[in-house]
Write a protein that holds these residues in place. Structure first.
Motif, PDB file in Angstrom:
ATOM      1  N   GLY A 147     -18.773  24.324  27.306  1.00 46.73           N
ATOM      2  CA  GLY A 147     -17.937  24.499  26.125  1.00 46.73           C
ATOM      3  C   GLY A 147     -17.984  23.246  25.280  1.00 46.73           C
ATOM      4  O   GLY A 147     -18.922  22.452  25.386  1.00 46.73           O
ATOM      5  N   PRO A 191     -14.330  22.204  26.934  1.00 45.29           N
ATOM      6  CA  PRO A 191     -13.237  23.172  26.818  1.00 45.29           C
ATOM      7  C   PRO A 191     -13.644  24.460  26.089  1.00 45.29           C
ATOM      8  O   PRO A 191     -14.618  24.492  25.351  1.00 45.29           O
ATOM      9  CB  PRO A 191     -12.181  22.414  26.008  1.00 45.29           C
ATOM     10  CG  PRO A 191     -12.942  21.390  25.242  1.00 45.29           C
ATOM     11  CD  PRO A 191     -14.116  21.005  26.095  1.00 45.29           C
ATOM     12  N   GLY A 210     -11.777  25.984  23.905  1.00 42.55           N
ATOM     13  CA  GLY A 210     -11.198  26.010  22.564  1.00 42.55           C
ATOM     14  C   GLY A 210     -10.582  24.663  22.249  1.00 42.55           C
ATOM     15  O   GLY A 210     -10.782  23.691  22.983  1.00 42.55           O
ATOM     16  N   PHE A 231      -8.153  22.839  22.901  1.00 40.25           N
ATOM     17  CA  PHE A 231      -7.065  22.833  23.888  1.00 40.25           C
ATOM     18  C   PHE A 231      -6.010  21.774  23.579  1.00 40.25           C
ATOM     19  O   PHE A 231      -4.909  21.819  24.095  1.00 40.25           O
ATOM     20  CB  PHE A 231      -7.628  22.575  25.298  1.00 40.25           C
ATOM     21  CG  PHE A 231      -8.053  21.155  25.512  1.00 40.25           C
ATOM     22  CD1 PHE A 231      -9.259  20.702  25.022  1.00 40.25           C
ATOM     23  CD2 PHE A 231      -7.210  20.248  26.162  1.00 40.25           C
ATOM     24  CE1 PHE A 231      -9.642  19.372  25.182  1.00 40.25           C
ATOM     25  CE2 PHE A 231      -7.580  18.925  26.331  1.00 40.25           C
ATOM     26  CZ  PHE A 231      -8.807  18.491  25.826  1.00 40.25           C
TER      27      PHE A 231
END
Ligand code: AMP
Length: 396
Positions: free
Chosen positions: A195, A319, A321, A323
């Motif tokens: 991510g 991640p 998104g 976060f």
């Protein structure tokens, strides 16, 4: 792998390169001491064996000269508390004071040197500077995984002055063993979760992992480059226009090799890059004009979590998104929970440093996964198959 367990420290002075590059607030309070606690086992082992310890580290990014805000003296009170003993300090990492304080050090005592990066010679890997540091101790120990990918004076160049007396500390050994376990000894199914913001930062790792994993989950900002490459409408989500062909190549490669590559199907979208933004849920190939995807959506969470929970080896880097903002932390939190569940069921889970480590820490799950790496860039490079200068210097 030569570690502190294979060296006799009795009556010797160990010069340990640690990574004490900890975050400090404006009053010089340490806001996260993980990097310090991670080095304690090595320091304590040497002290218990009857050795003396000289600690050297960098802190922040000084511009090549002393700067109050980057002085390692701010770390002394906390380090003393952690070790339960007095810590001596040298105002300069080389020169007369350092030499005299190192010389006067008795077994069981600890000396901390001032920031190595107050000398530009450190990052240049200057041999004379490394030799001056080397003169302070009898044995060189590298326990700074976070800087192992740098060929700096204190992380690599210095090792040549200790041909018979150099080794890894426990932290370095654990980092390398855990990375190896995932790269070359993974129990299946092996799932990698990638991510974060950019494909370009992680492309080499993705390529390397394609030869190893069963499942490759791609989330976070980088997923929108894939969505666009597939012809989707992504609004103003993060995209690397020059990586669209690359994204298609990765998708094709995964298909050819029978790897289960999963992209998010839905997103939490926002009309603004802000925690106050208006939000909505959208399919990843149909994001409204002017809106951006800032987290994976509920369907993606369901699919990703199931794959993660059924895995026996998990590598997580980046991640799902943004976060850091509460409105967009759900995807990352759900994946973290799935990783914990898999770990409870016997899986081995390695969390890459940097933002993934920060995310796991934010959700208080650091102790519920198998291992959280202290090295962001270093772990990435190691996993990409590159030889780390700090590791090579000890091994050769
Ligand atoms: P990296 O350092 O590449 O692992 O990226 C981590 C950063 O990516 C974090 O600060 C996240 O907030 C950010 N990020 C994750 N997902 C998105 C997204 N959909 N849009 C923009 N930034 C994101």
């Amino acid at each position: 792998m030569k570690t502190v367990d294979q060296i006799k420290f009795l009556g010797k002075k160990a010069l340990i390169r640690v990574d004490f590059n900890v975050p400090l607030d404006k009053d010089y309070n340490i806001t996260d001491d993980n990097r310090m606690t991670a080095a304690l086992p090595t320091i304590k082992k040497i002290l218990n064996d009857g050795g003396a310890v000289i600690l050297m580290s960098h802190l922040g990014r000084p511009k090549g000269g002393p700067e109050e805000k980057y002085s390692l003296k701010h770390l002394i009170p906390h380090l003393s508390d952690l070790l339960g003993q007095h810590v001596e300090f040298a105002d300069d990492c080389i020169g007369k004071e350092a030499v005299e304080k190192a010389k006067a050090l008795a077994p069981g005592q600890v000396l901390l040197l001032e920031n190595l990066r107050f000398y530009k010679e450190e990052e240049k890997g200057d041999k004379d500077f490394a030799e001056k540091l080397a003169a302070l101790g009898d044995i060189y120990v590298n326990d700074a995984f976070g800087t192992a990918h740098r060929a700096h004076a204190s992380t690599a160049v210095i090792a040549q002055f200790f041909p018979e007396a150099k080794c890894f500390g426990y932290l370095m050994a654990a980092e390398l063993n855990n990375a190896e376990k995932v790269l070359n000894n993974a129990e299946r199914p092996f799932t990698a979760i990638m991510g974060g913001a950019k494909v370009s930062d992680k492309i080499e790792l993705i390529e390397q992992l394609m030869g190893k994993v069963d499942n490759l989950i791609i989330g976070g900002g980088m997923a929108y480059t894939f969505a666009k490459a597939l012809g989707g409408k992504i609004g103003k989500s993060l995209v690397e226009e020059d990586k669209l062909d690359l994204a298609n190549e990765i998708l094709k490669k995964a298909k050819d090799r029978g790897i289960n590559l999963l992209l998010p199907t839905d997103s939490i979208i926002a009309d603004n890059f802000s925690n106050d933004a208006n939000t909505d849920t959208a399919q990843n190939d149909n994001i409204k004009d002017g809106w951006m995807g800032l987290d994976i959506g509920p369907d993606s969470i369901k699919v990703f979590s199931k794959i993660v929970e059924e895995s026996k080896t998990i590598l997580w880097n980046g991640p799902m998104g943004v976060f850091e903002m509460e409105k967009f932390e759900k995807g990352t939190k759900a994946i973290a929970d799935a990783v914990v569940k898999a770990t409870e069921g016997g899986a081995f889970s390695l969390i890459g440093g940097g933002d993934s480590a920060a995310a796991v820490a934010k959700f208080n799950l650091t102790n519920d996964v198998s291992y959280v790496s202290t090295g962001g860039g270093a772990l990435l490079e190691y996993m990409e198959g590159k030889e780390l200068p700090g590791v090579k210097a000890i091994n050769e």
